[in-house]
Design a protein around this motif. Structure first.
Motif, PDB file in Angstrom:
ATOM      1  N   ALA A  35       1.346  -0.995  -0.045  1.00 33.82           N
ATOM      2  CA  ALA A  35       0.369   0.219   0.161  1.00 33.82           C
ATOM      3  C   ALA A  35       1.133   1.510  -0.219  1.00 33.82           C
ATOM      4  O   ALA A  35      -0.325   2.513   0.080  1.00 33.82           O
ATOM      5  N   THR A  36       1.423   1.535  -0.055  1.00 36.26           N
ATOM      6  CA  THR A  36       2.620   2.276  -0.322  1.00 36.26           C
ATOM      7  C   THR A  36       2.957   3.117  -0.967  1.00 36.26           C
ATOM      8  O   THR A  36       3.446   3.811  -1.616  1.00 36.26           O
ATOM      9  N   ALA A  37       2.694   2.605  -2.620  1.00 34.70           N
ATOM     10  CA  ALA A  37       2.294   2.895  -3.836  1.00 34.70           C
ATOM     11  C   ALA A  37       1.429   3.335  -4.353  1.00 34.70           C
ATOM     12  O   ALA A  37       1.032   3.822  -5.199  1.00 34.70           O
ATOM     13  N   ALA A  38      -0.368   3.208  -3.066  1.00 34.34           N
ATOM     14  CA  ALA A  38      -1.036   3.073  -3.763  1.00 34.34           C
ATOM     15  C   ALA A  38      -2.376   4.852  -3.577  1.00 34.34           C
ATOM     16  O   ALA A  38      -1.490   5.242  -3.337  1.00 34.34           O
ATOM     17  N   VAL A  39      -2.585   4.467  -4.948  1.00 36.67           N
ATOM     18  CA  VAL A  39      -3.063   6.060  -5.788  1.00 36.67           C
ATOM     19  C   VAL A  39      -4.048   6.305  -4.937  1.00 36.67           C
ATOM     20  O   VAL A  39      -4.882   4.814  -4.585  1.00 36.67           O
ATOM     21  N   PRO A  40      -5.239   7.140  -4.568  1.00 36.48           N
ATOM     22  CA  PRO A  40      -6.848   6.969  -3.666  1.00 36.48           C
ATOM     23  C   PRO A  40      -7.419   6.370  -4.666  1.00 36.48           C
ATOM     24  O   PRO A  40      -7.356   5.912  -5.794  1.00 36.48           O
ATOM     25  N   LEU A  41      -7.703   5.629  -3.666  1.00 40.16           N
ATOM     26  CA  LEU A  41      -9.100   4.788  -4.254  1.00 40.16           C
ATOM     27  C   LEU A  41     -10.346   5.077  -4.679  1.00 40.16           C
ATOM     28  O   LEU A  41     -10.576   6.339  -3.919  1.00 40.16           O
ATOM     29  N   GLN A  42     -10.779   5.496  -6.106  1.00 46.73           N
ATOM     30  CA  GLN A  42     -12.167   6.309  -6.467  1.00 46.73           C
ATOM     31  C   GLN A  42     -13.322   4.895  -5.873  1.00 46.73           C
ATOM     32  O   GLN A  42     -13.298   3.958  -6.076  1.00 46.73           O
ATOM     33  N   LEU A  43     -14.016   4.907  -4.954  1.00 48.40           N
ATOM     34  CA  LEU A  43     -15.062   4.959  -4.348  1.00 48.40           C
ATOM     35  C   LEU A  43     -16.942   5.250  -4.579  1.00 48.40           C
ATOM     36  O   LEU A  43     -16.699   6.508  -4.475  1.00 48.40           O
ATOM     37  N   ASP A  44     -17.245   4.055  -4.664  1.00 45.49           N
ATOM     38  CA  ASP A  44     -18.520   4.491  -4.843  1.00 45.49           C
ATOM     39  C   ASP A  44     -19.856   4.343  -3.681  1.00 45.49           C
ATOM     40  O   ASP A  44     -18.983   3.964  -2.858  1.00 45.49           O
ATOM     41  N   GLU A  45     -20.592   5.039  -3.298  1.00 49.84           N
ATOM     42  CA  GLU A  45     -21.868   4.861  -1.684  1.00 49.84           C
ATOM     43  C   GLU A  45     -21.085   3.576  -1.216  1.00 49.84           C
ATOM     44  O   GLU A  45     -20.852   3.319   0.263  1.00 49.84           O
ATOM     45  N   HIS A  46     -21.350   2.578  -1.899  1.00 48.69           N
ATOM     46  CA  HIS A  46     -22.245   1.164  -1.265  1.00 48.69           C
ATOM     47  C   HIS A  46     -20.069   1.155  -0.589  1.00 48.69           C
ATOM     48  O   HIS A  46     -20.465   0.542   0.566  1.00 48.69           O
ATOM     49  N   GLN A  47     -19.308   1.126  -1.451  1.00 49.75           N
ATOM     50  CA  GLN A  47     -17.510   0.772  -1.223  1.00 49.75           C
ATOM     51  C   GLN A  47     -16.983   1.454  -0.373  1.00 49.75           C
ATOM     52  O   GLN A  47     -17.046   1.837   0.982  1.00 49.75           O
ATOM     53  N   ALA A  48     -17.734   3.113   0.008  1.00 50.72           N
ATOM     54  CA  ALA A  48     -17.314   4.161   0.498  1.00 50.72           C
ATOM     55  C   ALA A  48     -18.243   3.235   2.395  1.00 50.72           C
ATOM     56  O   ALA A  48     -17.573   3.357   3.114  1.00 50.72           O
ATOM     57  N   GLU A  49     -19.020   3.266   2.124  1.00 54.26           N
ATOM     58  CA  GLU A  49     -19.497   2.515   3.299  1.00 54.26           C
ATOM     59  C   GLU A  49     -19.100   1.090   3.929  1.00 54.26           C
ATOM     60  O   GLU A  49     -19.361   0.706   5.282  1.00 54.26           O
ATOM     61  N   GLU A  50     -19.191   0.017   2.795  1.00 52.52           N
ATOM     62  CA  GLU A  50     -18.332  -1.439   3.058  1.00 52.52           C
ATOM     63  C   GLU A  50     -17.113  -0.692   3.922  1.00 52.52           C
ATOM     64  O   GLU A  50     -16.440  -0.916   4.822  1.00 52.52           O
ATOM     65  N   LEU A  51     -16.581   0.442   3.703  1.00 53.42           N
ATOM     66  CA  LEU A  51     -15.139   0.242   4.015  1.00 53.42           C
ATOM     67  C   LEU A  51     -15.152   1.092   4.745  1.00 53.42           C
ATOM     68  O   LEU A  51     -14.305   0.806   6.356  1.00 53.42           O
TER      69      LEU A  51
END
Length: 92
Positions: A35-51
């Motif tokens: 996760a050191t080179a990870a770019v920000p994730l594009q999350l939809d509403e469901h993914q944001a709630e799951e995270l």
């Protein structure tokens, strides 16, 4: 709604530790193992709630660790708190 959210290495490690077999595929596929080179994730509403749910339960697990029991618990809890705060700010 779509949000861009970084997944820092301590958060990914905490999620992996607490949910080794139940992380959603979109998280594992989009995040390098370290996760050191990870770019920000594009999350939809469901993914944001799951995270948010996974992060909250991971934070709770970190809070349950007895002092000295897990040297990473404090770092993991801080990463969870920061992510939950970001998620809250982006959802309001």
């Amino acid at each position: 709604m779509s949000i861009a959210l970084p997944v820092p290495a301590p958060l990914y490690a905490a999620l992996q530790m607490c949910h080794p077999d139940s992380l959603p595929g979109w998280l594992g596929d989009a995040t390098p193992r370290c996760a050191t080179a990870a770019v920000p994730l594009q999350l939809d509403e469901h993914q944001a709630e799951e995270l948010a749910d996974l992060t909250a339960s991971t934070w709770w697990e970190c809070q349950q660790a007895a002092p000295g029991e897990s040297p990473l618990a404090e770092s993991f809890a801080r990463a969870c708190e920061e992510t939950l705060a970001l998620l809250e700010r982006t959802s309001s």
